[in-house]
Motif scaffolding. Structure first.
Motif, PDB file in Angstrom:
ATOM      1  N   GLY A  99       0.827  -1.188   0.000  1.00  0.00           N
ATOM      2  CA  GLY A  99       0.000   0.000   0.000  1.00  0.00           C
ATOM      3  C   GLY A  99       0.870   1.249   0.000  1.00  0.00           C
ATOM      4  N   GLU A 100       0.542   2.193  -0.840  1.00  0.00           N
ATOM      5  CA  GLU A 100       1.330   3.427  -0.950  1.00  0.00           C
ATOM      6  C   GLU A 100       1.432   4.148   0.389  1.00  0.00           C
ATOM      7  N   GLU A 101       0.379   4.039   1.216  1.00  0.00           N
ATOM      8  CA  GLU A 101       0.331   4.756   2.484  1.00  0.00           C
ATOM      9  C   GLU A 101       0.812   3.921   3.667  1.00  0.00           C
ATOM     10  N   ASP A 102       1.382   2.751   3.398  1.00  0.00           N
ATOM     11  CA  ASP A 102       1.899   1.933   4.502  1.00  0.00           C
ATOM     12  C   ASP A 102       3.119   2.629   5.114  1.00  0.00           C
ATOM     13  N   VAL A 103       3.527   2.160   6.289  1.00  0.00           N
ATOM     14  CA  VAL A 103       4.580   2.837   7.055  1.00  0.00           C
ATOM     15  C   VAL A 103       5.940   2.733   6.372  1.00  0.00           C
ATOM     16  N   PRO A 104       6.871   3.661   6.672  1.00  0.00           N
ATOM     17  CA  PRO A 104       8.201   3.642   6.050  1.00  0.00           C
ATOM     18  C   PRO A 104       8.929   2.313   6.209  1.00  0.00           C
ATOM     19  N   ASP A 105       8.748   1.630   7.342  1.00  0.00           N
ATOM     20  CA  ASP A 105       9.426   0.342   7.529  1.00  0.00           C
ATOM     21  C   ASP A 105       9.055  -0.637   6.418  1.00  0.00           C
ATOM     22  N   LEU A 106       7.778  -0.661   6.027  1.00  0.00           N
ATOM     23  CA  LEU A 106       7.350  -1.585   4.974  1.00  0.00           C
ATOM     24  C   LEU A 106       7.921  -1.186   3.623  1.00  0.00           C
ATOM     25  N   HIS A 107       8.088   0.106   3.394  1.00  0.00           N
ATOM     26  CA  HIS A 107       8.719   0.538   2.144  1.00  0.00           C
ATOM     27  C   HIS A 107      10.203   0.175   2.132  1.00  0.00           C
ATOM     28  N   ARG A 108      10.833   0.184   3.301  1.00  0.00           N
ATOM     29  CA  ARG A 108      12.224  -0.266   3.390  1.00  0.00           C
ATOM     30  C   ARG A 108      12.322  -1.765   3.123  1.00  0.00           C
ATOM     31  N   ILE A 109      11.363  -2.519   3.630  1.00  0.00           N
ATOM     32  CA  ILE A 109      11.337  -3.951   3.348  1.00  0.00           C
ATOM     33  C   ILE A 109      11.148  -4.183   1.853  1.00  0.00           C
ATOM     34  N   ALA A 110      10.283  -3.380   1.228  1.00  0.00           N
ATOM     35  CA  ALA A 110      10.073  -3.500  -0.213  1.00  0.00           C
ATOM     36  C   ALA A 110      11.378  -3.285  -0.974  1.00  0.00           C
ATOM     37  N   GLU A 111      12.156  -2.289  -0.573  1.00  0.00           N
ATOM     38  CA  GLU A 111      13.433  -2.042  -1.231  1.00  0.00           C
ATOM     39  C   GLU A 111      14.382  -3.213  -1.053  1.00  0.00           C
ATOM     40  N   THR A 112      14.341  -3.826   0.118  1.00  0.00           N
ATOM     41  CA  THR A 112      15.189  -4.992   0.375  1.00  0.00           C
ATOM     42  C   THR A 112      14.821  -6.147  -0.551  1.00  0.00           C
ATOM     43  N   PHE A 113      13.530  -6.314  -0.811  1.00  0.00           N
ATOM     44  CA  PHE A 113      13.075  -7.407  -1.668  1.00  0.00           C
ATOM     45  C   PHE A 113      13.437  -7.212  -3.134  1.00  0.00           C
ATOM     46  N   ALA A 134      -3.730   3.083  -0.517  1.00  0.00           N
ATOM     47  CA  ALA A 134      -3.926   1.968   0.419  1.00  0.00           C
ATOM     48  C   ALA A 134      -2.877   2.010   1.517  1.00  0.00           C
ATOM     49  N   ASP A 135      -3.226   1.454   2.691  1.00  0.00           N
ATOM     50  CA  ASP A 135      -2.265   1.336   3.782  1.00  0.00           C
ATOM     51  C   ASP A 135      -1.917  -0.143   3.960  1.00  0.00           C
ATOM     52  N   HIS A 136      -1.888  -0.628   5.201  1.00  0.00           N
ATOM     53  CA  HIS A 136      -1.496  -2.020   5.452  1.00  0.00           C
ATOM     54  C   HIS A 136      -2.650  -2.996   5.257  1.00  0.00           C
ATOM     55  N   LYS A 137      -3.842  -2.490   4.950  1.00  0.00           N
ATOM     56  CA  LYS A 137      -5.007  -3.356   4.797  1.00  0.00           C
ATOM     57  C   LYS A 137      -5.680  -3.181   3.431  1.00  0.00           C
ATOM     58  N   PRO A 138      -4.947  -3.370   2.339  1.00  0.00           N
ATOM     59  CA  PRO A 138      -5.578  -3.205   1.020  1.00  0.00           C
ATOM     60  C   PRO A 138      -6.689  -4.202   0.760  1.00  0.00           C
ATOM     61  N   MET A 139      -6.672  -5.353   1.443  1.00  0.00           N
ATOM     62  CA  MET A 139      -7.740  -6.329   1.240  1.00  0.00           C
ATOM     63  C   MET A 139      -9.086  -5.814   1.747  1.00  0.00           C
ATOM     64  N   LEU A 140      -9.069  -4.828   2.635  1.00  0.00           N
ATOM     65  CA  LEU A 140     -10.310  -4.232   3.126  1.00  0.00           C
ATOM     66  C   LEU A 140     -10.712  -3.003   2.325  1.00  0.00           C
ATOM     67  N   THR A 141      -9.737  -2.172   1.961  1.00  0.00           N
ATOM     68  CA  THR A 141     -10.063  -0.903   1.308  1.00  0.00           C
ATOM     69  C   THR A 141      -9.978  -0.956  -0.215  1.00  0.00           C
ATOM     70  N   HIS A 142      -9.174  -1.868  -0.757  1.00  0.00           N
ATOM     71  CA  HIS A 142      -8.981  -1.958  -2.208  1.00  0.00           C
ATOM     72  C   HIS A 142      -9.065  -3.423  -2.672  1.00  0.00           C
ATOM     73  N   PRO A 143     -10.123  -4.155  -2.291  1.00  0.00           N
ATOM     74  CA  PRO A 143     -10.167  -5.595  -2.588  1.00  0.00           C
ATOM     75  C   PRO A 143     -10.175  -5.932  -4.074  1.00  0.00           C
ATOM     76  N   GLU A 144     -10.894  -5.133  -4.892  1.00  0.00           N
ATOM     77  CA  GLU A 144     -10.963  -5.451  -6.318  1.00  0.00           C
ATOM     78  C   GLU A 144      -9.600  -5.264  -6.983  1.00  0.00           C
ATOM     79  N   GLU A 145      -8.930  -4.159  -6.659  1.00  0.00           N
ATOM     80  CA  GLU A 145      -7.623  -3.909  -7.256  1.00  0.00           C
ATOM     81  C   GLU A 145      -6.606  -4.951  -6.811  1.00  0.00           C
TER      82      GLU A 145
END
Length: 209
Positions: free
Chosen positions: A159-173, A187-198
């Motif tokens: 999710g674009e609005e997830d916390v910086p730690d998760l974006h750092r993990i994304a860079e690691t991956f 979206a934040d850490h719960k895209p399955m609730l707010t953006h389920p279709e996407e």
């Protein structure tokens, strides 16, 4: 196969440190499934990553949604938020107030899914008090040291609005060969609730590719 954490919903509460990798393998064996595509969110993403690293022959594809990562060092802000939440125990209402005030849930808490989020979060926290341990068993060395070894086609969704730690993990991956990186706007850490279709569209396209 969709993976989340242990001791949730109707799953039995752990009485000793669980080995999630062995649990998933036992389930796959029970279902007579020699291999599977794994989809993991948050801690479930960590479980899926570990299984794919240690049993590559059992994983056909890997979809990670805002996953945690063994060996990753969280920021001071994230660690302090977690500690403050734990220290509020056993006051469930206070624990919820602290945990749901985090930037991880800013979008979902302002969405029509707010009440569902509160309900499920309260149930999860309450069940935690039934656990005999909060420790768990993970393979060594930690996954963060081995990401280049992932051979299963991998899709990382954040999710674009997830916390910086998760974006750092994304860079690691990004070290994973051929990984597909997807960011869901708004979206934040719960895209399955707010953006389920996407979210469903991205997963389906990756699995059918």
């Amino acid at each position: 196969m969709l993976l989340t954490g242990a001791g949730r919903g109707q799953s039995p509460s752990p009485t000793e440190p669980p080995n999630y990798i062995d649990d998933v393998l036992s389930l796959m064996d029970h279902l007579q499934s020699p291999e599977a595509a794994l989809i993991g969110h948050s801690m479930g993403g960590q479980i899926a990553t570990e299984l794919a690293l240690n049993y590559p022959q059992r994983v056909t594809k890997l979809v990670l949604i805002g996953p945690s990562l063994s060996g990753f060092t969280h920021s001071k802000e994230f660690s302090e938020w977690m500690q403050e939440t734990y220290e509020a125990a056993p006051d469930i209402e206070r624990m919820m107030e602290i945990s749901l005030s985090a930037p991880s849930y800013r979008v979902v808490m302002a969405s029509p899914q707010r009440e569902l989020m509160i309900q499920t979060w309260k149930e999860n926290i309450a069940k935690t008090f039934e656990w005999g341990t909060i420790e768990s068993i993970w393979p060594e060395p930690p996954a963060i040291e081995r990401l280049e070894e992932l051979v299963a086609p991998t899709c990382f969704i954040l999710g674009e609005e997830d916390v910086p730690d998760l974006h750092r993990i994304a860079e690691t991956f990004r070290r994973v060969p051929g990984i597909r990186m997807i960011e869901i706007a708004g979206a934040d850490h719960k895209p399955m609730l707010t953006h389920p279709e996407e979210l469903s569209r991205h997963i389906t396209e990756f699995l059918e590719d």
